[in-house]
Motif scaffolding. Structure first.
Motif, PDB file in Angstrom:
ATOM      1  N   ALA A  72       0.940  -1.221  -0.055  1.00 43.22           N
ATOM      2  CA  ALA A  72      -0.041  -0.202   0.036  1.00 43.22           C
ATOM      3  C   ALA A  72       0.886   1.184   0.112  1.00 43.22           C
ATOM      4  N   ARG A  73       0.410   2.305  -0.738  1.00 40.71           N
ATOM      5  CA  ARG A  73       1.281   3.371  -0.817  1.00 40.71           C
ATOM      6  C   ARG A  73       1.065   4.478   0.345  1.00 40.71           C
ATOM      7  N   VAL A  74       1.985   5.046   0.977  1.00 43.22           N
ATOM      8  CA  VAL A  74       1.634   5.721   1.984  1.00 43.22           C
ATOM      9  C   VAL A  74       0.987   6.901   1.707  1.00 43.22           C
ATOM     10  N   SER A  75      -0.265   7.573   2.338  1.00 48.59           N
ATOM     11  CA  SER A  75      -1.084   8.380   2.124  1.00 48.59           C
ATOM     12  C   SER A  75      -0.321   9.510   2.742  1.00 48.59           C
ATOM     13  N   ASP A  76      -0.687  11.011   2.216  1.00 47.17           N
ATOM     14  CA  ASP A  76      -0.434  12.087   2.688  1.00 47.17           C
ATOM     15  C   ASP A  76      -0.633  12.163   4.272  1.00 47.17           C
ATOM     16  N   ASP A  77      -1.590  11.584   4.739  1.00 43.84           N
ATOM     17  CA  ASP A  77      -1.941  11.493   6.011  1.00 43.84           C
ATOM     18  C   ASP A  77      -0.861  11.116   7.053  1.00 43.84           C
ATOM     19  N   SER A  78      -0.082  10.133   6.445  1.00 44.41           N
ATOM     20  CA  SER A  78       0.980   9.514   7.384  1.00 44.41           C
ATOM     21  C   SER A  78       2.132  10.327   7.498  1.00 44.41           C
ATOM     22  N   VAL A  79       2.145  11.436   6.848  1.00 43.76           N
ATOM     23  CA  VAL A  79       3.305  12.321   6.852  1.00 43.76           C
ATOM     24  C   VAL A  79       3.407  13.285   8.045  1.00 43.76           C
ATOM     25  N   ARG A  80       4.637  13.237   8.773  1.00 42.54           N
ATOM     26  CA  ARG A  80       4.730  13.938   9.779  1.00 42.54           C
ATOM     27  C   ARG A  80       4.613  15.524   9.213  1.00 42.54           C
ATOM     28  N   THR A  81       3.896  16.239   9.825  1.00 41.96           N
ATOM     29  CA  THR A  81       3.406  17.579   9.817  1.00 41.96           C
ATOM     30  C   THR A  81       3.620  18.601  10.702  1.00 41.96           C
ATOM     31  N   ALA A  82       4.033  19.647  10.350  1.00 39.26           N
ATOM     32  CA  ALA A  82       4.326  20.781  11.607  1.00 39.26           C
ATOM     33  C   ALA A  82       3.239  21.762  11.558  1.00 39.26           C
ATOM     34  N   LEU A  83       2.845  22.227  12.862  1.00 38.31           N
ATOM     35  CA  LEU A  83       1.935  23.245  12.843  1.00 38.31           C
ATOM     36  C   LEU A  83       2.971  24.438  13.401  1.00 38.31           C
ATOM     37  N   TYR A  84       3.078  25.488  12.778  1.00 40.65           N
ATOM     38  CA  TYR A  84       3.973  26.404  12.833  1.00 40.65           C
ATOM     39  C   TYR A  84       3.147  27.843  13.343  1.00 40.65           C
ATOM     40  N   ARG A  85       3.671  28.816  14.032  1.00 41.76           N
ATOM     41  CA  ARG A  85       3.079  29.979  14.641  1.00 41.76           C
ATOM     42  C   ARG A  85       4.337  31.192  14.217  1.00 41.76           C
ATOM     43  N   ILE A  86       3.859  32.208  13.626  1.00 40.23           N
ATOM     44  CA  ILE A  86       4.922  33.093  13.271  1.00 40.23           C
ATOM     45  C   ILE A  86       4.471  34.384  14.034  1.00 40.23           C
ATOM     46  N   ARG A  87       5.147  35.223  14.645  1.00 42.37           N
ATOM     47  CA  ARG A  87       4.955  36.350  15.557  1.00 42.37           C
ATOM     48  C   ARG A  87       5.959  37.727  15.342  1.00 42.37           C
ATOM     49  N   ASN A  88       5.312  38.924  15.681  1.00 43.21           N
ATOM     50  CA  ASN A  88       6.299  39.855  15.299  1.00 43.21           C
ATOM     51  C   ASN A  88       7.265  40.448  16.544  1.00 43.21           C
ATOM     52  N   ALA A  89       7.844  41.250  16.768  1.00 46.76           N
ATOM     53  CA  ALA A  89       8.874  41.637  17.819  1.00 46.76           C
ATOM     54  C   ALA A  89       7.999  41.709  18.971  1.00 46.76           C
ATOM     55  N   ASP A  90       6.947  42.017  18.967  1.00 40.02           N
ATOM     56  CA  ASP A  90       5.924  42.266  20.090  1.00 40.02           C
ATOM     57  C   ASP A  90       5.297  40.869  20.744  1.00 40.02           C
ATOM     58  N   GLY A  91       5.606  39.906  19.899  1.00 36.34           N
ATOM     59  CA  GLY A  91       4.778  38.894  20.278  1.00 36.34           C
ATOM     60  C   GLY A  91       3.575  38.423  19.893  1.00 36.34           C
ATOM     61  N   GLU A  92       3.064  39.457  18.872  1.00 38.31           N
ATOM     62  CA  GLU A  92       1.731  39.427  18.434  1.00 38.31           C
ATOM     63  C   GLU A  92       1.638  38.192  17.271  1.00 38.31           C
ATOM     64  N   LEU A  93       0.651  37.495  17.603  1.00 36.97           N
ATOM     65  CA  LEU A  93       0.724  36.218  16.284  1.00 36.97           C
ATOM     66  C   LEU A  93       0.194  36.669  15.245  1.00 36.97           C
ATOM     67  N   LEU A  94       1.015  36.698  14.038  1.00 35.54           N
ATOM     68  CA  LEU A  94       0.787  37.079  12.986  1.00 35.54           C
ATOM     69  C   LEU A  94       0.042  35.849  11.800  1.00 35.54           C
ATOM     70  N   TYR A  95       0.595  34.795  12.120  1.00 42.41           N
ATOM     71  CA  TYR A  95       0.052  33.717  11.011  1.00 42.41           C
ATOM     72  C   TYR A  95       0.329  32.213  11.734  1.00 42.41           C
ATOM     73  N   VAL A  96      -0.624  31.462  11.619  1.00 42.62           N
ATOM     74  CA  VAL A  96      -0.760  30.114  12.038  1.00 42.62           C
ATOM     75  C   VAL A  96      -0.670  29.049  10.560  1.00 42.62           C
ATOM     76  N   GLY A  97       0.098  28.172  10.447  1.00 44.26           N
ATOM     77  CA  GLY A  97      -0.046  27.426   9.243  1.00 44.26           C
ATOM     78  C   GLY A  97       0.583  25.832   9.509  1.00 44.26           C
ATOM     79  N   ILE A  98       0.302  25.138   8.562  1.00 44.34           N
ATOM     80  CA  ILE A  98       0.842  23.583   8.627  1.00 44.34           C
ATOM     81  C   ILE A  98       1.834  23.371   7.494  1.00 44.34           C
ATOM     82  N   SER A  99       2.864  22.424   7.447  1.00 44.33           N
ATOM     83  CA  SER A  99       3.594  22.040   6.334  1.00 44.33           C
ATOM     84  C   SER A  99       4.373  20.907   6.916  1.00 44.33           C
TER      85      SER A  99
END
Length: 161
Positions: A72-99
């Protein structure tokens, strides 16, 4: 050099999706080779092939025939995936994404997001599946309300800055 509890060297294995990261055990589905210059370090060289596995069986006439059993071919679901948070210098959350490949994704953001020059900090959390990371991304966006996320943020238009 780090050592195990019995005094032996710790073997380190490169993350095939992000060579900056390494682990003390190999990732499933990858083939590794010893690094030519770094002792006890293994680099990911290729995904294990998804090929037909053949079983030979004896026929009545002494010949061997092959039965195939497709792996069976490995599906995309079995790939380790990161959740990342991007912040500015004041600590404000600018963006959340996965990759599955955060550094490459951040490079894409740097190239096409006008807010990228504000970035001062990045954090990352790994999940064993894309499905799990997607669920956590949606939850993080809904509860933490990053400034530049649109989806899951309760709005269909980009926030005004």
């Amino acid at each position: 050099m780090f050592r195990t509890s019995d005094g032996g060297p710790i073997q380190m294995y490169e993350d095939p999706y992000d060579p900056i990261v390494s682990y003390s055990s190999p990732m499933a589905g990858w083939l590794y080779a010893r690094h030519p210059k770094i002792p006890d370090y293994w680099t990911a060289v290729a995904e294990e092939p998804t090929r037909d596995r053949a079983e030979e069986t004896e026929t009545g006439q002494g010949r061997r025939s092959k039965k195939t059993n497709r792996k069976a071919r490995v599906s995309d679901d079995s790939v380790r995936t990161a959740l990342y948070r991007i912040r500015n210098a004041d600590g404000e959350l600018l963006y959340v994404g996965i990759s599955a490949k955060p550094p490459q994704r951040w490079g894409q953001h740097a190239a096409d997001k006008d807010w990228w020059p504000e970035v001062a900090g990045l954090s990352i959390e790994w999940f064993d599946s894309k499905t799990e990371a997607l669920a956590m991304e949606a939850r993080a966006i809904r509860t933490e309300r990053p400034r530049h996320n649109i989806q899951h943020n309760g709005t269909d238009v980009p926030p005004k800055v």
